[in-house]
Motif scaffolding. Structure first.
Motif, PDB file in Angstrom:
ATOM      1  N   VAL A  34       0.817  -1.058  -0.029  1.00  0.00           N
ATOM      2  CA  VAL A  34      -0.038   0.073  -0.014  1.00  0.00           C
ATOM      3  C   VAL A  34       0.876   1.403   0.075  1.00  0.00           C
ATOM      4  CG1 VAL A  34      -1.460   1.539   1.253  1.00  0.00           C
ATOM      5  CG2 VAL A  34      -1.825  -1.002   1.073  1.00  0.00           C
ATOM      6  N   GLU A  35       1.858   1.180   0.723  1.00  0.00           N
ATOM      7  CA  GLU A  35       2.872   2.331   0.716  1.00  0.00           C
ATOM      8  C   GLU A  35       3.705   2.608  -0.581  1.00  0.00           C
ATOM      9  OE1 GLU A  35       5.393   1.526   4.116  1.00  0.00           O
ATOM     10  OE2 GLU A  35       3.976   1.848   5.595  1.00  0.00           O
ATOM     11  N   ARG A  36       3.930   1.640  -1.154  1.00  0.00           N
ATOM     12  CA  ARG A  36       4.455   1.707  -2.634  1.00  0.00           C
ATOM     13  C   ARG A  36       3.423   2.251  -3.625  1.00  0.00           C
ATOM     14  NH1 ARG A  36       7.969  -3.035  -0.862  1.00  0.00           N
ATOM     15  NH2 ARG A  36       9.700  -1.982  -0.708  1.00  0.00           N
ATOM     16  N   VAL A  37       2.408   1.690  -3.354  1.00  0.00           N
ATOM     17  CA  VAL A  37       1.223   2.196  -4.476  1.00  0.00           C
ATOM     18  C   VAL A  37       0.981   3.663  -4.173  1.00  0.00           C
ATOM     19  CG1 VAL A  37      -1.051   1.933  -5.045  1.00  0.00           C
ATOM     20  CG2 VAL A  37       0.084  -0.183  -4.680  1.00  0.00           C
ATOM     21  N   ALA A  38       0.703   4.079  -3.070  1.00  0.00           N
ATOM     22  CA  ALA A  38       0.398   5.485  -2.372  1.00  0.00           C
ATOM     23  C   ALA A  38       1.751   6.255  -3.184  1.00  0.00           C
ATOM     24  CB  ALA A  38       0.238   5.628  -1.130  1.00  0.00           C
ATOM     25  N   ALA A  39       2.844   5.960  -2.873  1.00  0.00           N
ATOM     26  CA  ALA A  39       3.837   6.678  -3.221  1.00  0.00           C
ATOM     27  C   ALA A  39       4.004   6.814  -4.803  1.00  0.00           C
ATOM     28  CB  ALA A  39       5.145   5.996  -2.808  1.00  0.00           C
ATOM     29  N   TYR A  40       3.793   5.970  -5.563  1.00  0.00           N
ATOM     30  CA  TYR A  40       3.527   5.839  -6.853  1.00  0.00           C
ATOM     31  C   TYR A  40       2.544   6.767  -7.551  1.00  0.00           C
ATOM     32  CZ  TYR A  40       2.558   4.244 -11.959  1.00  0.00           C
ATOM     33  OH  TYR A  40       2.301   4.095 -13.098  1.00  0.00           O
ATOM     34  N   GLU A  41       1.265   6.646  -6.884  1.00  0.00           N
ATOM     35  CA  GLU A  41       0.195   7.645  -7.266  1.00  0.00           C
ATOM     36  C   GLU A  41       0.149   9.074  -6.871  1.00  0.00           C
ATOM     37  OE1 GLU A  41      -2.479   7.025  -8.988  1.00  0.00           O
ATOM     38  OE2 GLU A  41      -1.690   4.860  -9.367  1.00  0.00           O
ATOM     39  N   ARG A  42       1.334   9.326  -5.896  1.00  0.00           N
ATOM     40  CA  ARG A  42       1.238  10.679  -5.374  1.00  0.00           C
ATOM     41  C   ARG A  42       2.428  11.203  -6.334  1.00  0.00           C
ATOM     42  NH1 ARG A  42       2.236   9.556  -0.445  1.00  0.00           N
ATOM     43  NH2 ARG A  42       4.245   8.704  -0.577  1.00  0.00           N
ATOM     44  N   ASP A  43       3.519  10.534  -6.611  1.00  0.00           N
ATOM     45  CA  ASP A  43       4.463  10.653  -7.760  1.00  0.00           C
ATOM     46  C   ASP A  43       3.614  11.332  -9.226  1.00  0.00           C
ATOM     47  OD1 ASP A  43       6.488  10.630  -5.984  1.00  0.00           O
ATOM     48  OD2 ASP A  43       7.030   8.809  -6.761  1.00  0.00           O
ATOM     49  N   ARG A  44       2.706  10.400  -9.632  1.00  0.00           N
ATOM     50  CA  ARG A  44       1.940  10.416 -10.940  1.00  0.00           C
ATOM     51  C   ARG A  44       1.063  11.946 -10.612  1.00  0.00           C
ATOM     52  NH1 ARG A  44      -1.666   5.788 -12.839  1.00  0.00           N
ATOM     53  NH2 ARG A  44      -2.216   7.777 -14.205  1.00  0.00           N
TER      54      ARG A  44
END
Length: 74
Positions: A34-44
């Motif tokens: 979840v943390e990695r998915v959130a970071a990816y979406e935040r970067d997008r």
């Protein structure tokens, strides 16, 4: 997002599994995902805001400000 919310979302997404002998490891794994998915979406989102700022001819500074907030710079 807490562990219960993550487990609920995983179940809603169809992730049904038997817990291992160490369920805390299962939950820790889900938390990392979840943390990695959130970071990816935040970067997008940051990239999109920066592009909107550039396309506006650097006129709409609120896009740049929002990107900086998401990056934790403000």
């Amino acid at each position: 997002m807490n562990q219960n919310e993550i487990l609920k979302i995983a179940a809603e997404a169809g992730a049904f599994w038997e817990l291992s002998e160490t369920p805390e490891k299962d939950v820790a794994f889900l938390m990392r995902v979840v943390e990695r998915v959130a970071a990816y979406e935040r970067d997008r989102c940051v990239l999109m805001l920066e592009r909107l700022y550039e396309r506006s001819g650097e006129q709409y500074k609120q896009y740049l400000h929002a990107a900086r907030v998401l990056k934790g710079e403000v």
